[in-house]
Motif scaffolding. Structure first.
Motif, PDB file in Angstrom:
ATOM      1  N   ALA A 174       0.829  -1.213   0.000  1.00  0.00           N
ATOM      2  CA  ALA A 174       0.000   0.000   0.000  1.00  0.00           C
ATOM      3  C   ALA A 174       0.858   1.255   0.000  1.00  0.00           C
ATOM      4  CB  ALA A 174      -0.926  -0.011   1.213  1.00  0.00           C
ATOM      5  N   THR A 193      -8.513  -6.168   0.282  1.00  0.00           N
ATOM      6  CA  THR A 193      -8.879  -4.748   0.268  1.00  0.00           C
ATOM      7  C   THR A 193      -8.821  -4.154   1.670  1.00  0.00           C
ATOM      8  OG1 THR A 193     -11.229  -5.370   0.360  1.00  0.00           O
ATOM      9  CG2 THR A 193     -10.280  -4.925  -1.816  1.00  0.00           C
ATOM     10  N   MET A 197      -6.300  -1.040   2.792  1.00  0.00           N
ATOM     11  CA  MET A 197      -6.805   0.190   3.408  1.00  0.00           C
ATOM     12  C   MET A 197      -6.234   0.380   4.809  1.00  0.00           C
ATOM     13  SD  MET A 197     -10.760   0.581   2.032  1.00  0.00           S
ATOM     14  CE  MET A 197     -11.264  -1.126   2.322  1.00  0.00           C
ATOM     15  N   SER A 202      -5.919   4.655   0.132  1.00  0.00           N
ATOM     16  CA  SER A 202      -7.224   5.308   0.189  1.00  0.00           C
ATOM     17  C   SER A 202      -8.330   4.392  -0.338  1.00  0.00           C
ATOM     18  CB  SER A 202      -7.195   6.589  -0.646  1.00  0.00           C
ATOM     19  OG  SER A 202      -8.498   7.126  -0.786  1.00  0.00           O
ATOM     20  N   ALA A 203      -9.483   4.471   0.306  1.00  0.00           N
ATOM     21  CA  ALA A 203     -10.643   3.709  -0.152  1.00  0.00           C
ATOM     22  C   ALA A 203     -11.097   4.165  -1.528  1.00  0.00           C
ATOM     23  CB  ALA A 203     -11.779   3.844   0.844  1.00  0.00           C
ATOM     24  N   THR A 205      -9.128   4.702  -4.044  1.00  0.00           N
ATOM     25  CA  THR A 205      -8.186   4.253  -5.072  1.00  0.00           C
ATOM     26  C   THR A 205      -8.933   3.482  -6.159  1.00  0.00           C
ATOM     27  OG1 THR A 205      -6.431   4.046  -3.421  1.00  0.00           O
ATOM     28  CG2 THR A 205      -6.108   2.887  -5.505  1.00  0.00           C
ATOM     29  N   GLY A 226     -12.572   0.712  -1.820  1.00  0.00           N
ATOM     30  CA  GLY A 226     -13.540   0.591  -0.746  1.00  0.00           C
ATOM     31  C   GLY A 226     -14.847  -0.063  -1.155  1.00  0.00           C
TER      32      GLY A 226
END
Length: 273
Positions: A174, A193, A197, A202-203, A205, A226
């Motif tokens: 990440a 995921t 995060m 970032s959600a 992305t 997200g």
């Protein structure tokens, strides 16, 4: 292309050899000439689950087909048994084609099989194929790299040999700030995921799922990190699929938009004529 012309461009496939061949992500048009030659010369073809039926139809009629597909969560041949079968067939003096989806050396267990063949003193040849993580994305208009988006690309598997989430430092990935392309990730997408995060990604992305890449059944979902799990479930997307995460995903919409604009403008010009 005639059979003699094809054979003149590729190495001879000798009795007693095993060729580890990549069939690409699905579309038969993405086969290499070496792969096509092998299909038309092999005595027996030991093929994986993700090999497109249209590829198998390119084999010579006399070739024997043996299924050796491995699918997550389903009864599958053991890798050790597949390898022993390749060795046994070669020792019968047959031309043995081990046909795999994508590229044998990219999450395809081709390295394991090659080592076993060497230890058994069985001659082999590796024929690379177009890996889905690159070819599948390209066909879906997601460039793997561009000068304005990324300086690196991470190719990773989404699961371990037993089907659990890949034992990777997701937080470190990440923090790289570079696109990630995941193979075999749909089963463990909720875990992946969440880990990304939690690691600071970032959600929002961009994320894309390319299912059944390069085939008539191809489906592409553009979403975000997200929302990926919920959106993929709502769309009914599952394996086989490639997951791309990062800025490269945004380029798909831009390319499609520009292409549609050009097509519309060309139509308008043509109509005026």
């Amino acid at each position: 292309m005639s059979r003699p012309a094809l054979a003149s461009l590729t190495p001879p496939f000798r009795p007693g050899e095993v060729w580890l061949v990549g069939a690409g992500p699905g579309d038969p048009g993405l086969l290499t000439l070496h792969a096509l030659n092998a299909l038309q010369a092999a005595d027996v073809i030991v093929y994986d689950a993700l090999v497109d039926e249209r590829v198998l139809k390119l084999a010579r009629p006399e070739a024997r087909l043996e299924y050796a597909g491995k699918r997550g969560g389903k009864p599958s041949p053991r890798q050790a048994d597949i390898t022993l079968r390749l060795i046994a067939l070669a020792r019968e003096g047959l031309r043995v084609l081990r046909l795999k989806g994508g590229d044998p050396f990219v999450f395809g267990r081709g390295g394991e099989e090659a080592l076993a063949l060497v230890r058994a003193h069985v001659p082999f040849r590796l024929v690379p194929g177009v890996t889905a993580g690159l070819g599948g994305l390209g066909a879906a208009l997601i460039p793997a790299t561009t000068r304005g988006t990324n300086q690196a690309l991470v190719l990773a598997t989404g699961h371990t040999a037993d089907g659990g989430p890949a034992d990777l430092d997701w937080a470190a990935l990440a923090r790289l700030g570079q696109p990630i392309v995941l193979y075999m990730a749909m089963k463990n997408l909720p875990h992946i995921t969440a880990e990304l995060m939690a690691g600071g990604m970032s959600a929002d992305t961009p994320l894309a799922v390319v299912a059944a890449a390069t085939t008539a059944e191809e489906r592409v979902l553009e979403t975000t990190l997200g929302r990926a799990v919920a959106d993929a479930a709502a769309a009914g997307l599952g394996a086989p699929a490639i997951v791309a995460i990062g800025s490269i995903v945004r380029l798909r919409a831009k390319l499609r938009g520009l292409a549609a604009q050009i097509e519309a403008e060309s139509g308008a010009v043509g109509g005026k004529r």
